[in-house]
Design a protein around this motif. Structure first.
Motif, PDB file in Angstrom:
ATOM      1  N   GLU A 148       0.766  -1.176  -0.143  1.00  0.00           N
ATOM      2  CA  GLU A 148       0.112  -0.189  -0.022  1.00  0.00           C
ATOM      3  C   GLU A 148       0.952   1.319  -0.085  1.00  0.00           C
ATOM      4  N   TRP A 149       2.139   1.134   0.794  1.00  0.00           N
ATOM      5  CA  TRP A 149       3.005   2.214   0.848  1.00  0.00           C
ATOM      6  C   TRP A 149       3.913   2.252  -0.505  1.00  0.00           C
ATOM      7  N   HIS A 150       4.354   1.141  -0.628  1.00  0.00           N
ATOM      8  CA  HIS A 150       5.385   1.148  -1.670  1.00  0.00           C
ATOM      9  C   HIS A 150       4.903  -0.074  -2.861  1.00  0.00           C
TER      10      HIS A 150
ATOM     11  N   THR B 123      15.064   1.613  -4.037  1.00  0.00           N
ATOM     12  CA  THR B 123      16.451   2.265  -3.874  1.00  0.00           C
ATOM     13  C   THR B 123      16.645   2.737  -5.362  1.00  0.00           C
ATOM     14  N   GLY B 124      16.313   1.816  -6.505  1.00  0.00           N
ATOM     15  CA  GLY B 124      16.631   2.089  -7.904  1.00  0.00           C
ATOM     16  C   GLY B 124      16.035   3.381  -8.241  1.00  0.00           C
ATOM     17  N   HIS B 125      14.680   3.244  -8.022  1.00  0.00           N
ATOM     18  CA  HIS B 125      13.709   4.517  -8.571  1.00  0.00           C
ATOM     19  C   HIS B 125      14.353   5.755  -7.749  1.00  0.00           C
ATOM     20  N   CYS B 126      14.547   5.664  -6.549  1.00  0.00           N
ATOM     21  CA  CYS B 126      15.113   6.835  -5.805  1.00  0.00           C
ATOM     22  C   CYS B 126      16.211   7.507  -6.564  1.00  0.00           C
ATOM     23  N   LEU B 127      17.265   6.608  -6.757  1.00  0.00           N
ATOM     24  CA  LEU B 127      18.407   7.055  -7.391  1.00  0.00           C
ATOM     25  C   LEU B 127      18.162   7.667  -8.682  1.00  0.00           C
ATOM     26  N   ASP B 128      17.182   6.944  -9.560  1.00  0.00           N
ATOM     27  CA  ASP B 128      16.870   7.568 -11.113  1.00  0.00           C
ATOM     28  C   ASP B 128      16.133   8.851 -10.809  1.00  0.00           C
TER      29      ASP B 128
ATOM     30  N   ASP C   4      13.392  10.114  -2.016  1.00  0.00           N
ATOM     31  CA  ASP C   4      13.039   9.004  -1.542  1.00  0.00           C
ATOM     32  C   ASP C   4      11.388   9.088  -1.815  1.00  0.00           C
ATOM     33  N   HIS C   5      10.793  10.335  -1.827  1.00  0.00           N
ATOM     34  CA  HIS C   5       9.353  10.526  -2.198  1.00  0.00           C
ATOM     35  C   HIS C   5       8.862  10.441  -3.471  1.00  0.00           C
ATOM     36  N   LEU C   6       9.955  10.390  -4.540  1.00  0.00           N
ATOM     37  CA  LEU C   6       9.740  10.132  -5.728  1.00  0.00           C
ATOM     38  C   LEU C   6       9.949   8.710  -6.338  1.00  0.00           C
ATOM     39  N   GLY C   7      10.447   7.923  -5.297  1.00  0.00           N
ATOM     40  CA  GLY C   7      10.798   6.316  -5.417  1.00  0.00           C
ATOM     41  C   GLY C   7       9.785   5.322  -5.323  1.00  0.00           C
TER      42      GLY C   7
ATOM     43  N   PRO D 199       7.042   4.889  -7.323  1.00  0.00           N
ATOM     44  CA  PRO D 199       5.650   5.108  -8.335  1.00  0.00           C
ATOM     45  C   PRO D 199       4.681   4.277  -8.391  1.00  0.00           C
ATOM     46  N   PRO D 200       3.670   4.599  -8.733  1.00  0.00           N
ATOM     47  CA  PRO D 200       2.997   5.907  -8.854  1.00  0.00           C
ATOM     48  C   PRO D 200       2.708   6.708  -7.972  1.00  0.00           C
ATOM     49  N   LEU D 201       2.726   6.393  -6.745  1.00  0.00           N
ATOM     50  CA  LEU D 201       2.538   7.156  -5.381  1.00  0.00           C
ATOM     51  C   LEU D 201       3.152   8.465  -5.657  1.00  0.00           C
ATOM     52  N   VAL D 202       2.188   9.502  -5.161  1.00  0.00           N
ATOM     53  CA  VAL D 202       2.836  10.938  -4.853  1.00  0.00           C
ATOM     54  C   VAL D 202       1.903  11.475  -3.709  1.00  0.00           C
ATOM     55  N   SER D 203       2.323  11.909  -2.814  1.00  0.00           N
ATOM     56  CA  SER D 203       1.648  12.213  -1.561  1.00  0.00           C
ATOM     57  C   SER D 203       1.689  13.741  -1.519  1.00  0.00           C
TER      58      SER D 203
END
Length: 480
Positions: free
Chosen positions: A242-244, A253-258, A377-380, A382-386
């Motif tokens: 639900e959160w990830h 971690t890969g999404h966060c780095l990208d 971290d927040h953008l890592g 997807p597709p969640l944006v708070s």
């Protein structure tokens, strides 16, 4: 290819002397990728070492330190270039020093190219005729964005696996299946690598990546992830869907780095900033490996990682030490890892005191650094944006800007010299007094040096044990 005019003149002189100069390696690869070549390496056929020196002598000072390897360094137009003769390399022992290298004028250009690591780095360029010389299919692999070993000699140097790791991240390449298999076959030779060479490849990954996650993917594909246990522990580590929704901690971690390398903080940052942010984001969830468990939340059994940010500090430090990172970098990364979760659990608005104390907590890193890590971290996920998280980050940025603390932590306004001016003799009793002053400064009790001195006068009156001589009758004059 655009070649600096002074270098082009030297290349023409080599041709007139009977040589066949070729630009080789990264400069050709970068040019074919549409990037501006920066470092030009030249391989020269048809001349011996003495003839090479005679032809280049008129163009600048020469350095003969590489003579035994057939390499001549020449400074031309203020830039140093490496001119080398074709050479053979044979494995004689473990490690990067375990090679016998000798010039061989009888080598063909195809044979010389075969000693290079990947086909995309084995393409040569004839600067006189303006044509490429591709003996191993490198141009086709460049178009397909594939890293493929040039020959079986690839396995002789384990550093080539880490080169694949950083090349994949820098140029968004994938690793050929057969090359990945070769990398797996030499996984146990990692220990042969000198620490400074390991750090050199990680540093390139941190500074130059276009898609850092692809580099981590190469480590996983080749079985080399095991050499970096703090990262390996993230692979397959579950997160609450639900959160990830993106997947496990390794994927996150890969999404966060990208996401990081697209932020202005990283793109406009210098080497020190890029290095710091890349490693802080890489390590930000290391602590989840030792804190993840299932617990009831909101009436449901969920995956949680309580206090993983604090647990991640020592793990980040251990990882950076293992790959040979500078001590100064470790000191900057650790507080960012330990404080990275504020955008999830922090206040929706930030009081001045909170901002000051947070800036002090993350020092020697800065609030600007912390906000880049938190935003990545927040953008890592997807597709969640708070919207709530975006709001918190916005308030923190406004608070930091208001107090001019984006780029530096607050510094004490009251110092030892002020205590001396108030009649105190230097000694161990200074520290508690100065610590108390700084804490009050962070709480907003005073904002400048003069009011800070007045605060200290009152403190000393309330704590006479801190005073070794009577206080002066009159307040000190305003500082210049």
């Amino acid at each position: 290819m655009k070649i600096p005019p002074p270098l082009h003149a030297a290349l023409a002189a080599l041709r007139s002397a009977g040589g066949r100069p070729r630009l080789v390696g990264g400069c050709v690869r970068d040019w074919l990728l549409g990037l501006e070549p920066k470092d030009f390496d030249i391989e020269v056929y048809g001349l011996d070492y003495e003839a090479l020196g005679r032809a280049l002598g008129p163009f600048g000072s020469t350095d003969l330190v590489g003579r035994s390897f057939g390499v001549l360094k020449v400074r031309i137009g203020g830039t140093e270039y490496d001119f080398s003769l074709p050479r053979r390399e044979s494995k004689t022992g473990a490690g990067h020093r375990g090679f016998a290298v000798s010039p061989d004028s009888n080598l063909t250009e195809a044979e010389a190219a075969a000693r290079r690591d990947f086909t995309v780095n084995a393409i040569a360029y004839d600067p006189i005729e303006g044509r490429t010389l591709d003996f191993h299919g490198g141009a086709d692999d460049l178009k397909k964005k594939v890293l493929r070993h040039t020959s079986a000699a690839f396995t002789e140097d384990p550093l080539r696996v880490l080169r694949a790791f950083q090349f994949a991240a820098r140029f968004e390449f994938t690793l050929a299946t057969e090359t990945a298999a070769l990398c797996r076959s030499i996984s146990d030779t990692y220990g042969e690598l000198a620490l400074e060479r390991v750090w050199g490849e990680w540093d390139k990954w941190a500074l130059k990546s276009a898609k850092p996650s692809l580099g981590l993917g190469v480590l996983k594909q080749t079985g080399w992830l095991k050499h970096f246990p703090e990262i390996a522990a993230l692979d397959g580590l579950p997160q609450e869907p639900e959160w990830h929704p993106e997947g496990d901690v390794f994927v996150h971690t890969g999404h966060c780095l990208d996401a990081l390398v697209k932020l202005d903080s990283w793109q406009q940052g210098g080497p020190a900033t890029r290095r710091l942010l890349s490693f802080a984001v890489l390590a930000h969830d290391f602590g989840k490996a030792v804190t993840t468990k299932q617990a009831e939340r909101r009436g449901k059994l969920r995956w949680t990682s309580p206090e993983h940010e604090a647990a991640g500090g020592p793990l980040a430090e251990a990882f950076l030490q293992r790959i040979g990172a500078p001590h100064d970098l470790i000191e900057h990364v650790r507080p960012l890892v330990v404080n990275h979760l504020l955008h999830h659990d922090g206040p929706s608005e930030y009081r001045d005191t909170t901002v000051r104390r947070l800036a002090r907590k993350v020092a020697p890193a800065t609030l600007d650094d912390l906000m880049a890590v938190m935003r990545s971290d927040h953008l890592g996920r997807p597709p969640l944006v708070s919207a709530e998280t975006e709001k918190r980050l916005g308030f923190l940025r406004l608070g930091a800007q208001k107090l001019a603390l984006e780029h530096a932590a607050p510094k004490p306004l009251v110092l030892g010299r002020h205590l001396i001016g108030l009649g105190c003799h230097p000694g161990p009793h200074f520290k508690p007094a100065l610590d108390a002053a700084f804490e009050s400064q962070l709480d907003g009790a005073f904002y400048d040096e003069l009011s800070g001195i007045e605060w200290m006068r009152n403190y000393l009156r309330a704590h006479p044990e801190a005073v070794k001589t009577p206080l002066p009758r009159h307040a000190p004059t305003r500082p210049a």
